[in-house]
Design a protein around this motif. Sequence first.
Motif, short mmCIF file in Angstrom:
data_model
loop_
_atom_site.label_atom_id
_atom_site.label_comp_id
_atom_site.label_asym_id
_atom_site.label_seq_id
_atom_site.Cartn_x
_atom_site.Cartn_y
_atom_site.Cartn_z
N LEU A 49 -52.96 -21.85 -36.78
CA LEU A 49 -52.70 -22.33 -38.40
C LEU A 49 -53.88 -22.60 -39.02
CD1 LEU A 49 -50.18 -25.21 -37.29
CD2 LEU A 49 -49.50 -23.00 -38.00
N LEU A 50 -55.10 -22.62 -38.11
CA LEU A 50 -56.43 -22.84 -38.84
C LEU A 50 -56.89 -21.78 -39.46
CD1 LEU A 50 -58.67 -24.96 -39.90
CD2 LEU A 50 -59.47 -24.73 -37.58
N ASP A 51 -56.83 -20.52 -38.73
CA ASP A 51 -57.30 -19.48 -38.99
C ASP A 51 -56.92 -18.91 -40.45
OD1 ASP A 51 -59.50 -17.11 -38.29
OD2 ASP A 51 -57.43 -16.01 -38.76
N PRO A 52 -55.47 -18.90 -40.65
CA PRO A 52 -54.90 -18.40 -41.85
C PRO A 52 -55.33 -19.42 -43.08
CG PRO A 52 -52.95 -18.80 -40.46
CD PRO A 52 -54.41 -18.92 -39.59
N LEU A 53 -55.20 -20.52 -42.88
CA LEU A 53 -55.52 -21.65 -43.76
C LEU A 53 -57.04 -21.26 -44.49
CD1 LEU A 53 -55.17 -24.24 -45.24
CD2 LEU A 53 -56.31 -25.44 -43.57
N ILE A 54 -57.88 -21.03 -43.49
CA ILE A 54 -59.37 -20.96 -44.00
C ILE A 54 -59.51 -19.31 -44.55
CG2 ILE A 54 -61.92 -20.74 -43.20
CD1 ILE A 54 -60.34 -23.70 -43.11
N ARG A 55 -59.04 -18.40 -43.89
CA ARG A 55 -59.09 -17.06 -44.40
C ARG A 55 -57.93 -16.74 -45.49
NH1 ARG A 55 -60.85 -13.19 -40.78
NH2 ARG A 55 -60.51 -14.55 -39.03
N TYR A 56 -57.01 -17.28 -45.46
CA TYR A 56 -56.13 -17.10 -46.77
C TYR A 56 -55.57 -18.01 -47.54
CZ TYR A 56 -55.46 -12.92 -43.45
OH TYR A 56 -55.92 -11.94 -42.45
N GLY A 57 -56.23 -19.28 -47.13
CA GLY A 57 -55.98 -20.33 -48.05
C GLY A 57 -54.53 -21.04 -47.86
N ILE A 58 -54.34 -21.99 -48.74
CA ILE A 58 -53.16 -22.75 -48.66
C ILE A 58 -52.11 -21.81 -49.05
CG2 ILE A 58 -51.80 -24.61 -49.66
CD1 ILE A 58 -54.33 -25.92 -50.23
N VAL A 59 -52.30 -20.75 -50.04
CA VAL A 59 -51.14 -19.94 -50.24
C VAL A 59 -50.92 -18.86 -49.09
CG1 VAL A 59 -50.68 -17.77 -51.70
CG2 VAL A 59 -51.82 -19.66 -52.60
N GLY A 60 -51.76 -18.41 -48.39
CA GLY A 60 -51.48 -17.69 -47.20
C GLY A 60 -50.86 -18.10 -46.00
N LEU A 61 -51.49 -19.40 -45.91
CA LEU A 61 -50.79 -20.16 -44.73
C LEU A 61 -49.33 -20.69 -45.14
CD1 LEU A 61 -51.13 -21.88 -41.87
CD2 LEU A 61 -51.85 -23.71 -43.49
N SER A 62 -49.06 -20.88 -46.23
CA SER A 62 -47.72 -21.30 -46.55
C SER A 62 -46.94 -20.12 -46.37
CB SER A 62 -47.59 -21.74 -48.37
OG SER A 62 -48.15 -22.71 -48.24
N ILE A 63 -46.94 -18.81 -46.92
CA ILE A 63 -46.60 -17.53 -46.52
C ILE A 63 -46.32 -17.45 -45.02
CG2 ILE A 63 -46.61 -15.11 -46.84
CD1 ILE A 63 -48.00 -15.66 -49.57
N PHE A 64 -47.43 -17.61 -44.12
CA PHE A 64 -47.31 -17.53 -42.67
C PHE A 64 -46.48 -18.53 -42.23
CE2 PHE A 64 -48.98 -19.15 -38.55
CZ PHE A 64 -48.69 -17.94 -37.93
N LEU A 65 -46.36 -19.64 -42.76
CA LEU A 65 -45.43 -20.84 -42.34
C LEU A 65 -43.91 -20.51 -42.39
CD1 LEU A 65 -47.14 -23.99 -42.54
CD2 LEU A 65 -46.93 -22.71 -40.34
N ILE A 66 -43.70 -19.88 -43.64
CA ILE A 66 -42.37 -19.51 -44.04
C ILE A 66 -41.87 -18.41 -43.33
CG2 ILE A 66 -40.91 -18.38 -45.89
CD1 ILE A 66 -42.77 -19.91 -48.11
N ILE A 67 -42.75 -17.32 -42.89
CA ILE A 67 -42.19 -16.29 -42.11
C ILE A 67 -41.90 -16.54 -40.77
CG2 ILE A 67 -43.02 -13.92 -41.14
CD1 ILE A 67 -44.67 -13.55 -43.85
N LEU A 68 -43.01 -17.48 -40.10
CA LEU A 68 -42.63 -17.92 -38.67
C LEU A 68 -41.32 -18.97 -38.95
CD1 LEU A 68 -44.07 -17.69 -36.09
CD2 LEU A 68 -45.45 -19.71 -36.79
N SER A 69 -41.31 -19.67 -39.83
CA SER A 69 -40.08 -20.56 -39.76
C SER A 69 -38.75 -19.86 -39.80
CB SER A 69 -39.93 -21.44 -40.84
OG SER A 69 -41.05 -22.24 -40.80
N VAL A 70 -38.85 -18.88 -40.55
CA VAL A 70 -37.56 -17.73 -40.51
C VAL A 70 -37.50 -17.19 -39.08
CG1 VAL A 70 -36.57 -15.85 -41.65
CG2 VAL A 70 -37.41 -17.48 -43.14
N MET A 71 -38.36 -16.99 -38.67
CA MET A 71 -38.38 -16.09 -37.29
C MET A 71 -37.67 -17.09 -36.26
SD MET A 71 -41.83 -13.75 -37.43
CE MET A 71 -41.58 -13.40 -35.52
#
Length: 177
Positions: free
Chosen positions: A82-104
């Motif tokens: 969770l920390l890596d996408p937050l730092i690398r892609y910000g809140i927007v990127g982490l949110s997208i990642f969490l949505i995709i992971l949640s759907v999976m």
Amino acid sequence: LFSNIGLVRKIPLWTKIALLLVGVAGGALLLLRSGAGLTGRGTIWRAFLDLFPQEPLIGVGQTGINAGGEITQRFVDAHNLLLDPLIRYGIVGLSIFLIILSVMFYQSLRATSLGSAGSLAILTAYVVASMTDIQNDWIHLSYQLVFVLFAAIAAASAIDEHQRRSASTQTLVRAAT
């Protein structure tokens, strides 16, 4: 644990989930009490968190990580799912990642309820393993990413197969009546 085999079929889903959570919590407590610690992850995580204020919304990217300091340059990723996408892609990127992971996970839970627990097992193992060492960067193809994608495909296939069987059963019932 989530299969429909033998006696396991008779155990309610909520009981299975409770047993799983107790087992995971027990395992985590045993690991924490062992004294192994996070083997320096706290230092790495702090160094990466220091980069967050620079670009909280869209992240600092690899360029910001490379310019961040000796620790971020040496370790390249934050060693946390969770920390890596937050730092690398910000809140927007982490949110997208969490949505995709949640759907999976949602699809995997649906497949599990139909008797196909493999995808949930793979995703759970991936998430647990990635809490202290990120397993892939979601951009470059790696065997971890392939496993996660196969888990999603397996879940979708199990759901699709169940829907096909249900539709064909309904068609047979209608034809018989």
